[in-house]
Design an enzyme around this catalytic site. Structure first.
Site, PDB file in Angstrom:
ATOM      1  CG  HIS A  31      37.661  19.393  29.522  1.00  0.00           C
ATOM      2  ND1 HIS A  31      39.035  19.355  29.560  1.00  0.00           N
ATOM      3  CD2 HIS A  31      37.328  19.801  28.280  1.00  0.00           C
ATOM      4  CE1 HIS A  31      39.510  19.760  28.380  1.00  0.00           C
ATOM      5  NE2 HIS A  31      38.502  20.029  27.581  1.00  0.00           N
ATOM      6  CG  ASP A  33      37.401  12.121  29.842  1.00  0.00           C
ATOM      7  OD1 ASP A  33      37.882  13.204  30.258  1.00  0.00           O
ATOM      8  OD2 ASP A  33      37.742  11.590  28.755  1.00  0.00           O
ATOM      9  N   GLY A 120      41.746  15.824  12.273  1.00  0.00           N
ATOM     10  CA  GLY A 120      41.717  17.132  12.939  1.00  0.00           C
ATOM     11  C   GLY A 120      40.320  17.721  13.073  1.00  0.00           C
ATOM     12  CB  ALA A 121      37.044  16.733  12.018  1.00  0.00           C
ATOM     13  CG  LEU A 123      34.812  13.876  13.980  1.00  0.00           C
ATOM     14  CD1 LEU A 123      34.460  13.586  12.532  1.00  0.00           C
ATOM     15  CD2 LEU A 123      33.536  13.969  14.814  1.00  0.00           C
ATOM     16  CB  SER A 124      38.485  10.739  18.855  1.00  0.00           C
ATOM     17  OG  SER A 124      39.496  10.403  19.749  1.00  0.00           O
ATOM     18  CG  ASP A 170      38.663  10.815  22.863  1.00  0.00           C
ATOM     19  OD1 ASP A 170      37.590  11.346  23.212  1.00  0.00           O
ATOM     20  OD2 ASP A 170      39.736  11.442  22.766  1.00  0.00           O
ATOM     21  CE1 TYR A 219      41.390  17.090  27.223  1.00  0.00           C
ATOM     22  CE2 TYR A 219      43.324  16.190  28.320  1.00  0.00           C
ATOM     23  CZ  TYR A 219      41.987  16.101  27.979  1.00  0.00           C
ATOM     24  OH  TYR A 219      41.252  15.014  28.389  1.00  0.00           O
TER      25      TYR A 219
HETATM   26  C1  GLA Z   1      39.421  15.128  24.507  1.00  0.00           C
HETATM   27  C2  GLA Z   1      40.011  13.990  25.349  1.00  0.00           C
HETATM   28  C3  GLA Z   1      38.912  13.291  26.148  1.00  0.00           C
HETATM   29  C4  GLA Z   1      38.058  14.295  26.926  1.00  0.00           C
HETATM   30  C5  GLA Z   1      37.617  15.455  26.032  1.00  0.00           C
HETATM   31  C6  GLA Z   1      36.955  16.560  26.795  1.00  0.00           C
HETATM   32  O1  GLA Z   1      38.579  14.592  23.516  1.00  0.00           O
HETATM   33  O2  GLA Z   1      40.674  13.067  24.529  1.00  0.00           O
HETATM   34  O3  GLA Z   1      39.481  12.333  27.006  1.00  0.00           O
HETATM   35  O4  GLA Z   1      38.755  14.753  28.066  1.00  0.00           O
HETATM   36  O5  GLA Z   1      38.716  16.021  25.320  1.00  0.00           O
HETATM   37  O6  GLA Z   1      35.786  16.137  27.377  1.00  0.00           O
END
Ligand code: GLA
Length: 382
Positions: A31, A33, A120-121, A123-124, A170, A219
């Protein structure tokens, strides 16, 4: 099946371009970025493949092998979809963001998607889908602004079209990843570089499968808490443009001015930024024991100060760090569920983790999914 095969099967002709973009791991910098600090992540060796062709009309059709039906849209009226078709907001949002940034689409397009990223893991897969789409559309229509701009456009798609207020972590990792390296993002300047990762490092992901029902709103709440705290702190430090402009000591000095939970959130951010810097140093020195300690300290701070951990993630971290071969472990990504990342030696195996997994299953009624992953190359056309 490759995205090109899926494309041919679904749309009845061969695609013109193919692209690929990887998922990512958040290594450290939780958190941070959207607060303007530095973050370390990595592209992994799994991701999203797309295949696409321009059409003769202004229609858009997108299809994913993971979701049933073809989703249709109009290039000139792209609006977010709901229900079963909502996954398509990621590729549609990318086209929307590109158009908004001045890319002229002479026609619509057909796009097919496949993925070997577990959904949903944490891993974006969403950023991977965005970057892969951006690469494919760039190839089709000749938009070549470079990876930094593509990452920003994809973030804009996610923020303003999908409606998730994420930072650049991400998309930046997916765009700039390199095998054997971590991606370092200076989120204030939005500059991207990489740092080498010692060859002996291995990554293991333990996915709780838990997704907090209020994930997106939690978030956004954390983000607002950070913004509100910054506003208060700027009365004392008017030169601070983001939380990353403050030191932990400055935050501590204004303890009395902040609500208790605001104080905790900000202290997490400023101390996490210090941990990112220390991690870079420790990596330079090859001091993996120190890196591991910093990962664990990051998790501890998520647990106590930022309050974005949960019982499942804490359980995994607590058990994993006592196992032979584990340098450190922490939640990876937004938190409130999702996955734990463990950094290990090459000797670490799933068998070594088995007692921890069994204890977890006993406690929570189901086992986490476990897999090992390596750093991989960033988004590209194939
Ligand atoms: C998610 C968001 C990112 C970042 C992280 C926490 O992955 O997509 O931009 O804020 O949470 O670091």
């Amino acid at each position: 099946m490759s995205a090109a095969d899926v494309f041919a099967q679904k749309f009845g002709y061969a695609p013109k371009v193919r692209a690929y973009a990887p998922g990512r791991l958040e290594f450290i910098g939780n958190h941070v970025d959207y607060n303007g600090g530095p973050v370390l992540g990595a592209a992994i060796d799994r991701g999203v493949e797309t295949a696409a062709s321009a059409r003769a009309d202004r229609k858009v059709r997108v299809y994913s092998s993971h979701f049933g039906a073809v989703v249709e849209a109009d290039m000139d009226h792209l609006t977010p979809l709901t229900g079963e078709a909502a996954w398509a907001n990621y590729p549609l949002g990318v086209a929307w963001a590109m158009a908004k940034n001045g890319c002229v689409f002479p026609t619509g397009f057909d796009l097919a998607v496949t993925s070997d990223l577990p959904g949903g893991a944490g891993l974006s897969s969403s950023a991977a889908l965005e970057l892969s789409t951006a690469m494919a559309l760039g190839g089709l229509f000749g938009f070549e602004p470079g990876p930094a701009v593509l990452a920003r456009w994809c973030q804009q798609a996610e923020n303003d079209f999908v409606g998730v207020p994420c930072g650049i972590l991400d998309q930046g990792c997916s765009a700039f990843g390199h095998a054997g390296r971590l991606v370092l993002i200076d989120c204030r300047k939005e500059t991207f570089s990489t740092v080498p990762l010692p060859e002996s490092v291995r990554f293991w992901v333990f996915n709780t499968g838990k997704k907090h029902a209020l994930l997106d709103s939690l978030y956004a709440t954390r983000r607002r808490e950070c913004e509100a705290a910054l506003e208060t702190l700027r009365r004392f430090y008017p030169e601070a443009k983001c939380l990353a402009d403050l030191t932990s000591q400055q935050v501590k000095d204004q303890f009395a001015q902040l609500l208790p939970e605001q104080y905790q959130r900000v202290l997490h951010v400023t101390q996490e930024i210090e941990r990112v810097h220390r991690t870079i140093q420790a990596l330079e020195q090859g001091n993996l024991a120190e890196v591991g300690c910093l990962l664990v300290a990051s998790h501890q701070s998520s647990r106590e100060l930022f309050e974005n951990s949960c019982a499942e993630l804490d359980f995994l971290v607590d058990h994993l760090v006592s196992l032979p071969g584990v340098w450190g472990a922490r939640l990876t990504g937004g938190g409130f569920g999702g996955a734990v990342l463990a950094m290990t030696t090459p000797e670490f195996t799933a068998e070594i983790a088995a007692p921890a997994i069994a204890a977890y299953a006993e406690r929570f009624g189901h086992a986490p999914t476990v897999f090992t992953t390596r750093t991989g190359e960033g988004a590209r056309r194939m």
